[in-house]
Scaffold this active site. Structure first.
Site, PDB file in Angstrom:
ATOM      1  N   TYR A   1       0.858  -1.188   0.000  1.00 47.71           N
ATOM      2  CA  TYR A   1       0.000   0.000   0.000  1.00 47.71           C
ATOM      3  C   TYR A   1       0.891   1.234   0.000  1.00 47.71           C
ATOM      4  CZ  TYR A   1      -3.531   3.395   1.588  1.00 47.71           C
ATOM      5  OH  TYR A   1      -4.374   4.470   1.706  1.00 47.71           O
TER       6      TYR A   1
ATOM      7  N   ASP B   1       9.214   2.945   0.058  1.00 48.70           N
ATOM      8  CA  ASP B   1       8.142   3.566   0.820  1.00 48.70           C
ATOM      9  C   ASP B   1       8.332   3.160   2.276  1.00 48.70           C
ATOM     10  OD1 ASP B   1       5.905   4.473   2.028  1.00 48.70           O
ATOM     11  OD2 ASP B   1       4.480   3.629   0.587  1.00 48.70           O
TER      12      ASP B   1
ATOM     13  N   LYS C   1       3.750   8.805   9.165  1.00 46.63           N
ATOM     14  CA  LYS C   1       3.536   8.169  10.465  1.00 46.63           C
ATOM     15  C   LYS C   1       4.500   8.690  11.557  1.00 46.63           C
ATOM     16  CE  LYS C   1       0.779   4.708   8.421  1.00 46.63           C
ATOM     17  NZ  LYS C   1       0.840   3.851   7.254  1.00 46.63           N
TER      18      LYS C   1
HETATM   19  C1  LIG Z   1       0.196   4.407   5.876  1.00 51.69           C
HETATM   20  C2  LIG Z   1       0.974   4.230   4.642  1.00 51.69           C
HETATM   21  C3  LIG Z   1       0.863   5.111   3.557  1.00 51.69           C
HETATM   22  C4  LIG Z   1      -0.162   6.211   3.519  1.00 51.69           C
HETATM   23  O1  LIG Z   1       0.059   7.184   4.479  1.00 51.69           O
HETATM   24  P1  LIG Z   1      -1.169   8.151   4.897  1.00 51.69           P
HETATM   25  O2  LIG Z   1      -0.550   9.096   5.873  1.00 51.69           O
HETATM   26  O3  LIG Z   1      -2.221   7.274   5.473  1.00 51.69           O
HETATM   27  O4  LIG Z   1      -1.618   8.822   3.660  1.00 51.69           O
HETATM   28  C5  LIG Z   1       1.713   4.937   2.491  1.00 51.69           C
HETATM   29  N1  LIG Z   1       2.623   3.949   2.463  1.00 51.69           N
HETATM   30  C6  LIG Z   1       2.756   3.085   3.479  1.00 51.69           C
HETATM   31  C7  LIG Z   1       3.812   2.029   3.409  1.00 51.69           C
HETATM   32  C8  LIG Z   1       1.937   3.182   4.595  1.00 51.69           C
HETATM   33  O5  LIG Z   1       2.052   2.291   5.586  1.00 51.69           O
END
Ligand SMILES: *Cc1c(COP(=O)(O)O)cnc(C)c1O
Length: 431
Positions: free
Chosen positions: A144, A239, A267
């Site tokens: 994701y 990511d 995060k």
């Molecule tokens: C949570 C997450 C996102 C999205 O971040 P948001 O602040 O919810 O938009 C993107 N990549 C990874 C790996 C994530 O865990």
């Protein structure tokens, strides 16, 4: 457990918000319950509006590595707020946080702050396309990268939890530029590159995936991706929205010893406030406006409150010599108790863990990618989730999510979790 106030609020909320929530997995749909409304949180504990107290392993989906409402973070936010919440102009904390990120993550030379992980990955993608003058990206099934159009095919977590194949509203022309490979399967990447010679701008990957449940990449697989990207002039984008400052100071890239071209954060970097960031080599990042022509902006980007929370969080980590060692000890202890508990009952399981991220999959298969993650028995998971909640343990309401251990989890919390788990697992196995 009395949850009447929560249920009443949820009933009301459904009149005003889609599905009653502002982010889909919060609705508890896949575990067949009404969601709880949280009144307050402190340390490793959360309290709902009915007064039920839980030991929390969601940690706001990752940010709360220090636990909730850490005194120093709250004080930093409070003090900052007194001097104004947003200026739409530069403030010194933006520099301080950038400096600290660069100190933690050596592959970052220039960094841009945004407001969420989604924004970070979307911006990194635009930049990668501009830099390489190519259109397509490769991502991995089950990973994701936020809800940007290009990332929504086979996107793991929320999408998988709700059983949505892909999202409507994404145009065909956008979808055709996203190619999906299989996690931990380098051949699937070679195949896509062979079929799209000189057309791939970037490969996006969660170096440890958290959004199909916790699944670690094999080192050899990541190294081959790195080599491939270098030889094919493709940008490798890690990511690290979830893994950044979670697995180590320098994120997954420190652990694997592999430097990506670009990295995205979110995060933990916001310490519980809305922040994201992307960064990497100076010669790539200088293409971002105003030093370059790739446009990306934000009214609230670098917001003083968010910078203060992120900065204080990273400072605390920085000052605490054995921070990740201590977190590893807690996580390892918990993992061992889970293994003991589950071996005493008759259930198929696979426990995946990377540092303070872990997922207990209800499948006997080794979970190495999205296909194997999906062999899990989600009905058993739902039962387990419900039983744990009733016993005061708050887990992510989906099989395809990672649990997080924070620095605030005490030995007593872990022991309490162990006790609950034994009862819950017995429950699931007897049902
Ligand atoms: C949570 C997450 C996102 C999205 O971040 P948001 O602040 O919810 O938009 C993107 N990549 C990874 C790996 C994530 O865990």
């Amino acid at each position: 457990m009395n949850t009447s106030k929560s249920s009443k609020l949820f009933e009301e909320a459904q009149k005003h918000m889609p599905g009653g929530v502002n982010s889909p997995v919060r609705a508890f749909k896949s575990v067949g319950r009404d969601p709880l409304y949280i009144q307050s949180a402190k340390g490793a504990k959360m309290t709902d509006v009915d007064g039920n107290e839980f030991i929390d392993y969601v940690g706001s989906w990752g940010p709360m590595i220090l636990g909730h409402a850490h005194e120093r973070v709250i004080e930093a936010v409070r003090e900052t707020a007194l001097s104004g919440t947003s200026f739409g102009a530069s403030n010194e904390r933006e520099i301080d946080l950038s400096v600290l990120i660069k100190k933690f993550v050596p592959s970052i030379e220039i960094v841009r702050m945004v407001n969420s992980g989604t924004e970070a990955t979307m911006s990194a993608m635009r930049l990668a396309r501009a830099f390489t003058e190519r259109d397509k990206i490769i991502k991995f099934e089950g990973c994701y990268h936020g809800h940007g159009d290009s990332f929504l095919s086979k996107a793991g977590s929320g999408v998988a939890t709700l059983g949505l194949p892909d999202s409507p509203g994404v145009t065909r022309s956008t979808a055709k530029d996203t190619l999906n490979a299989k996690y931990n399967n380098i051949e699937s990447v070679y195949d896509l590159i062979d079929g799209n010679k000189d057309r791939i701008a970037a490969i996006f990957i969660e170096p440890v995936a958290g959004n199909m449940g916790c699944v670690t990449a094999e080192k050899d697989f990541l190294q081959k991706l790195r080599d491939l990207c270098t030889s094919e002039r493709i940008l490798l984008v890690f990511d690290e929205v979830m893994t950044g400052f979670r697995l180590a100071k320098g994120g997954a890239q420190e652990i694997y010893g592999i430097a990506p071209d670009l990295t995205t954060f979110g995060k933990i970097i916001g310490g519980g406030l809305p922040v994201g960031a992307y960064g990497g080599h100076g010669d790539i990042m200088k293409m971002i406006a105003p030093s370059g022509s790739v446009y990306q902006a934000g009214t609230l980007s670098g917001n003083p409150l968010a910078m203060a929370a992120g900065l204080e969080t990273l400072k605390i980590i920085d000052e605490n010599e054995g921070f990740y060692q201590k977190l590893e000890e807690k996580s390892c202890y918990l993992a061992e108790t889970i293994l003991k508990a589950i071996q005493e009952v008759d259930l198929d399981y696979t426990l995946n863990r990377a540092g303070s991220m872990f997922t207990l999959f209800f499948t006997g298969q080794k979970v190495v990618d999205f296909d194997t993650a999906k062999t899990s028995d989600t009905k058993k998971f739902a039962r387990y989730f419900g039983a744990m909640l009733e016993l005061g343990i708050y887990l992510p309401p989906s099989q395809f999510e990672a649990c997080f251990v924070s620095m605030a989890h005490t030995e007593e919390d872990l022991k309490e979790t162990d006790r609950a788990m034994r009862t819950a697992l017995k429950n699931v196995s007897d049902a």
